[in-house]
Motif scaffolding. Structure first.
Motif, PDB file in Angstrom:
ATOM      1  N   GLY A 231     102.792  32.081  39.381  1.00  0.00           N
ATOM      2  CA  GLY A 231     103.116  31.252  40.535  1.00  0.00           C
ATOM      3  C   GLY A 231     102.667  29.823  40.359  1.00  0.00           C
ATOM      4  O   GLY A 231     102.100  29.434  39.325  1.00  0.00           O
ATOM      5  N   ASN A 232     102.911  29.044  41.379  1.00  0.00           N
ATOM      6  CA  ASN A 232     102.518  27.638  41.415  1.00  0.00           C
ATOM      7  C   ASN A 232     101.008  27.503  41.169  1.00  0.00           C
ATOM      8  O   ASN A 232     100.207  28.123  41.860  1.00  0.00           O
ATOM      9  N   ILE A 233     100.612  26.667  40.203  1.00  0.00           N
ATOM     10  CA  ILE A 233      99.189  26.537  39.870  1.00  0.00           C
ATOM     11  C   ILE A 233      98.395  25.897  41.001  1.00  0.00           C
ATOM     12  O   ILE A 233      97.169  25.988  41.035  1.00  0.00           O
ATOM     13  N   ASN A 234      99.083  25.244  41.928  1.00  0.00           N
ATOM     14  CA  ASN A 234      98.404  24.609  43.059  1.00  0.00           C
ATOM     15  C   ASN A 234      98.350  25.500  44.298  1.00  0.00           C
ATOM     16  O   ASN A 234      97.755  25.115  45.298  1.00  0.00           O
ATOM     17  N   SER A 235      98.964  26.662  44.227  1.00  0.00           N
ATOM     18  CA  SER A 235      99.021  27.553  45.383  1.00  0.00           C
ATOM     19  C   SER A 235      97.859  28.542  45.357  1.00  0.00           C
ATOM     20  O   SER A 235      97.658  29.266  44.368  1.00  0.00           O
ATOM     21  N   GLU A 236      97.102  28.591  46.460  1.00  0.00           N
ATOM     22  CA  GLU A 236      96.003  29.554  46.568  1.00  0.00           C
ATOM     23  C   GLU A 236      96.524  30.989  46.465  1.00  0.00           C
ATOM     24  O   GLU A 236      95.816  31.878  45.999  1.00  0.00           O
ATOM     25  N   LYS A 237      97.764  31.195  46.899  1.00  0.00           N
ATOM     26  CA  LYS A 237      98.336  32.549  46.916  1.00  0.00           C
ATOM     27  C   LYS A 237      98.690  33.056  45.522  1.00  0.00           C
ATOM     28  O   LYS A 237      98.942  34.251  45.342  1.00  0.00           O
ATOM     29  N   SER A 238      98.739  32.150  44.536  1.00  0.00           N
ATOM     30  CA  SER A 238      99.104  32.554  43.182  1.00  0.00           C
ATOM     31  C   SER A 238      97.933  32.526  42.208  1.00  0.00           C
ATOM     32  O   SER A 238      98.083  32.924  41.053  1.00  0.00           O
ATOM     33  N   LYS A 239      96.783  32.070  42.657  1.00  0.00           N
ATOM     34  CA  LYS A 239      95.658  31.912  41.731  1.00  0.00           C
ATOM     35  C   LYS A 239      95.185  33.243  41.155  1.00  0.00           C
ATOM     36  O   LYS A 239      94.778  33.314  39.995  1.00  0.00           O
ATOM     37  N   GLY A 240      95.226  34.298  41.954  1.00  0.00           N
ATOM     38  CA  GLY A 240      94.817  35.606  41.456  1.00  0.00           C
ATOM     39  C   GLY A 240      95.736  36.108  40.354  1.00  0.00           C
ATOM     40  O   GLY A 240      95.276  36.594  39.314  1.00  0.00           O
ATOM     41  N   CYS A 241      97.045  35.979  40.570  1.00  0.00           N
ATOM     42  CA  CYS A 241      98.021  36.398  39.555  1.00  0.00           C
ATOM     43  C   CYS A 241      97.867  35.573  38.281  1.00  0.00           C
ATOM     44  O   CYS A 241      97.853  36.112  37.165  1.00  0.00           O
ATOM     45  N   ASN A 242      97.770  34.264  38.440  1.00  0.00           N
ATOM     46  CA  ASN A 242      97.643  33.385  37.273  1.00  0.00           C
ATOM     47  C   ASN A 242      96.372  33.687  36.485  1.00  0.00           C
ATOM     48  O   ASN A 242      96.361  33.627  35.251  1.00  0.00           O
ATOM     49  N   GLU A 243      95.299  34.045  37.208  1.00  0.00           N
ATOM     50  CA  GLU A 243      94.035  34.376  36.543  1.00  0.00           C
ATOM     51  C   GLU A 243      94.151  35.686  35.767  1.00  0.00           C
ATOM     52  O   GLU A 243      93.630  35.803  34.642  1.00  0.00           O
ATOM     53  N   LEU A 244      94.827  36.679  36.342  1.00  0.00           N
ATOM     54  CA  LEU A 244      95.050  37.947  35.631  1.00  0.00           C
ATOM     55  C   LEU A 244      95.802  37.713  34.326  1.00  0.00           C
ATOM     56  O   LEU A 244      95.447  38.278  33.283  1.00  0.00           O
ATOM     57  N   ILE A 245      96.825  36.882  34.398  1.00  0.00           N
ATOM     58  CA  ILE A 245      97.634  36.590  33.209  1.00  0.00           C
ATOM     59  C   ILE A 245      96.798  35.849  32.174  1.00  0.00           C
ATOM     60  O   ILE A 245      96.810  36.168  30.976  1.00  0.00           O
ATOM     61  N   LYS A 246      96.051  34.845  32.634  1.00  0.00           N
ATOM     62  CA  LYS A 246      95.226  34.024  31.727  1.00  0.00           C
ATOM     63  C   LYS A 246      94.199  34.868  30.985  1.00  0.00           C
ATOM     64  O   LYS A 246      93.934  34.658  29.805  1.00  0.00           O
ATOM     65  N   ASN A 247      93.621  35.853  31.680  1.00  0.00           N
ATOM     66  CA  ASN A 247      92.560  36.681  31.095  1.00  0.00           C
ATOM     67  C   ASN A 247      93.079  37.931  30.392  1.00  0.00           C
ATOM     68  O   ASN A 247      92.294  38.817  30.050  1.00  0.00           O
ATOM     69  N   ASN A 248      94.410  37.988  30.191  1.00  0.00           N
ATOM     70  CA  ASN A 248      95.035  39.132  29.522  1.00  0.00           C
ATOM     71  C   ASN A 248      94.730  40.461  30.218  1.00  0.00           C
ATOM     72  O   ASN A 248      94.649  41.509  29.581  1.00  0.00           O
ATOM     73  N   GLN A 249      94.583  40.397  31.542  1.00  0.00           N
ATOM     74  CA  GLN A 249      94.385  41.616  32.320  1.00  0.00           C
ATOM     75  C   GLN A 249      95.681  42.110  32.944  1.00  0.00           C
ATOM     76  O   GLN A 249      95.688  43.111  33.651  1.00  0.00           O
ATOM     77  N   SER A 250      96.747  41.387  32.701  1.00  0.00           N
ATOM     78  CA  SER A 250      98.070  41.812  33.164  1.00  0.00           C
ATOM     79  C   SER A 250      99.123  41.229  32.236  1.00  0.00           C
ATOM     80  O   SER A 250      98.857  40.300  31.465  1.00  0.00           O
ATOM     81  N   ILE A 251     100.318  41.791  32.351  1.00  0.00           N
ATOM     82  CA  ILE A 251     101.471  41.296  31.600  1.00  0.00           C
ATOM     83  C   ILE A 251     102.224  40.306  32.478  1.00  0.00           C
ATOM     84  O   ILE A 251     102.511  40.602  33.641  1.00  0.00           O
ATOM     85  N   LEU A 252     102.497  39.124  31.938  1.00  0.00           N
ATOM     86  CA  LEU A 252     103.295  38.150  32.681  1.00  0.00           C
ATOM     87  C   LEU A 252     104.680  38.726  32.904  1.00  0.00           C
ATOM     88  O   LEU A 252     105.356  39.140  31.965  1.00  0.00           O
ATOM     89  N   CYS A 253     105.123  38.774  34.146  1.00  0.00           N
ATOM     90  CA  CYS A 253     106.400  39.404  34.485  1.00  0.00           C
ATOM     91  C   CYS A 253     107.327  38.388  35.135  1.00  0.00           C
ATOM     92  O   CYS A 253     106.968  37.771  36.141  1.00  0.00           O
ATOM     93  N   THR A 254     108.501  38.220  34.572  1.00  0.00           N
ATOM     94  CA  THR A 254     109.467  37.262  35.111  1.00  0.00           C
ATOM     95  C   THR A 254     110.774  37.913  35.544  1.00  0.00           C
ATOM     96  O   THR A 254     111.648  37.230  36.074  1.00  0.00           O
TER      97      THR A 254
END
Length: 336
Positions: A231-254
């Motif tokens: 999600g948007n890097i400036n959105s509080e609602k997407s920070k959790g998802c972006n962090e999971l992806i960054k830390n390789n704790q999830s697969i980026l899904c598009t």
């Protein structure tokens, strides 16, 4: 339970982590007569309310759930459990979603239901509710895992969705017996069941401090696939998802197709939504080219097209009738 453990005192001495017995309020040295009375009252209450009780030893207890750490001993089911051959995906996210989160959820759910995938979620406001509602609109199967008795749904809005879930062949499911009210501590514990039901968990919008990330961690620890929508890097609602992806704790899904392909699930050949639809005039073509998957307000569309607003509204209505675009709240429009 008494048959399995040769008496309830042996049940209490079962290995820690072997199972979870949140369904019972029984003291360790409580007389057996009291235990049997409580069990009888529970059975009668469930029967009155048409609530099924499924034990971990029953054949229809979900196999994937049985294999998690600390599986529930009992499930209380209003409606149905998933069929054994039904592939399931859990979808969870913030209670305070953005329009982006809503649109992504509806897009993914529509694709999954069209490919005969069942959806598991938690009946909370936001992404959970959007998921359940979309499945119900499409007459698919969805299953809500709740952190209280299945007869204790608090809001009329949630109860309406729950009734539709059951009518469509899905179910409201809990490890807590009838009459159990929700408590704060029950929600994170419940999340292991949401992830435990499914082969994969999809995270759509999550803050950094969110119960959604607890579900993601449970799925990760259960050796299930975790997918996250960036999600948007400036959105509080997407920070959790972006962090999971960054830390390789999830697969980026598009795309929803990505998950089905990863699991080798058969994809249906679905017709394109706007296949064989003809644009009738220059205004329709102009507005269709202006619109994309980011919502645009009608005044902005009129400015970009250099058309009067009445002309724009009529043209947009025609495009919407053809299934090419969708109107959102506030006179915003997007391509479908």
């Amino acid at each position: 339970m008494l048959d399995k453990y040769q008496g309830y005192e042996h049940f209490f001495n079962a290995k820690q982590g072997e199972l979870s017995y949140n369904s019972f309020e029984i003291e360790k040295n409580e007389p057996l007569d009291n235990v049997e009375l409580k069990v009888q009252e529970l059975l009668e209450n469930c029967e009155k309310k048409n609530i099924k009780i499924v034990t971990i030893w029953d054949e229809n207890f979900p196999e994937l759930l049985k294999n998690i750490t600390s599986p529930p001993l009992l499930l209380f089911v209003r409606g149905n459990l998933p069929d054994r051959d039904l592939n399931l995906i859990s979808i969870v996210g913030t209670r305070h979603n953005t329009m982006y989160g809503k649109l992504i959820t509806e897009k993914f759910v529509e694709y999954f239901v069209n490919n005969n995938i069942g959806i598991v979620s938690g009946l909370a406001n936001g992404i959970d509710t959007i998921s359940h509602r979309k499945v119900c609109e499409m007459k698919g199967k969805t299953f809500a895992i709740v952190a209280h008795g299945v007869d204790m749904i608090s809001s009329a809005f949630s109860e309406k969705i729950a009734s539709r879930i059951v009518e469509n062949g899905g179910g409201i499911i809990s490890e807590y017996p009838c009459g159990t009210p929700a408590q704060i501590g029950y929600f994170p514990v419940r999340n292991r069941i949401i992830s435990g039901f499914s082969q994969a968990t999809l995270i759509i919008e999550s803050g950094i401090k969110s119960g959604t990330l607890i579900t993601a961690k449970f799925a990760f620890d259960q050796n299930r696939e975790v997918y996250a929508i960036p999600g948007n890097i400036n959105s509080e609602k997407s920070k959790g998802c972006n962090e999971l992806i960054k830390n390789n704790q999830s697969i980026l899904c598009t795309s929803p197709e990505q998950i089905l392909i990863d699991f080798g699930w058969k994809l249906k050949e679905l017709p394109l939504a706007n296949e064989a639809i003809q644009l009738e005039n220059a205004n329709e073509l102009k507005l269709y080219k202006i619109l994309d998957h980011e919502p645009k307000q009608v005044d902005i569309i009129a400015d970009m097209a250099d058309l009067e607003i009445p002309q724009v509204l009529v043209t947009l209505l025609n495009l919407e009738f053809k299934g090419l675009i969708k109107q959102l709240p506030g006179k915003n429009f997007i391509k479908v």
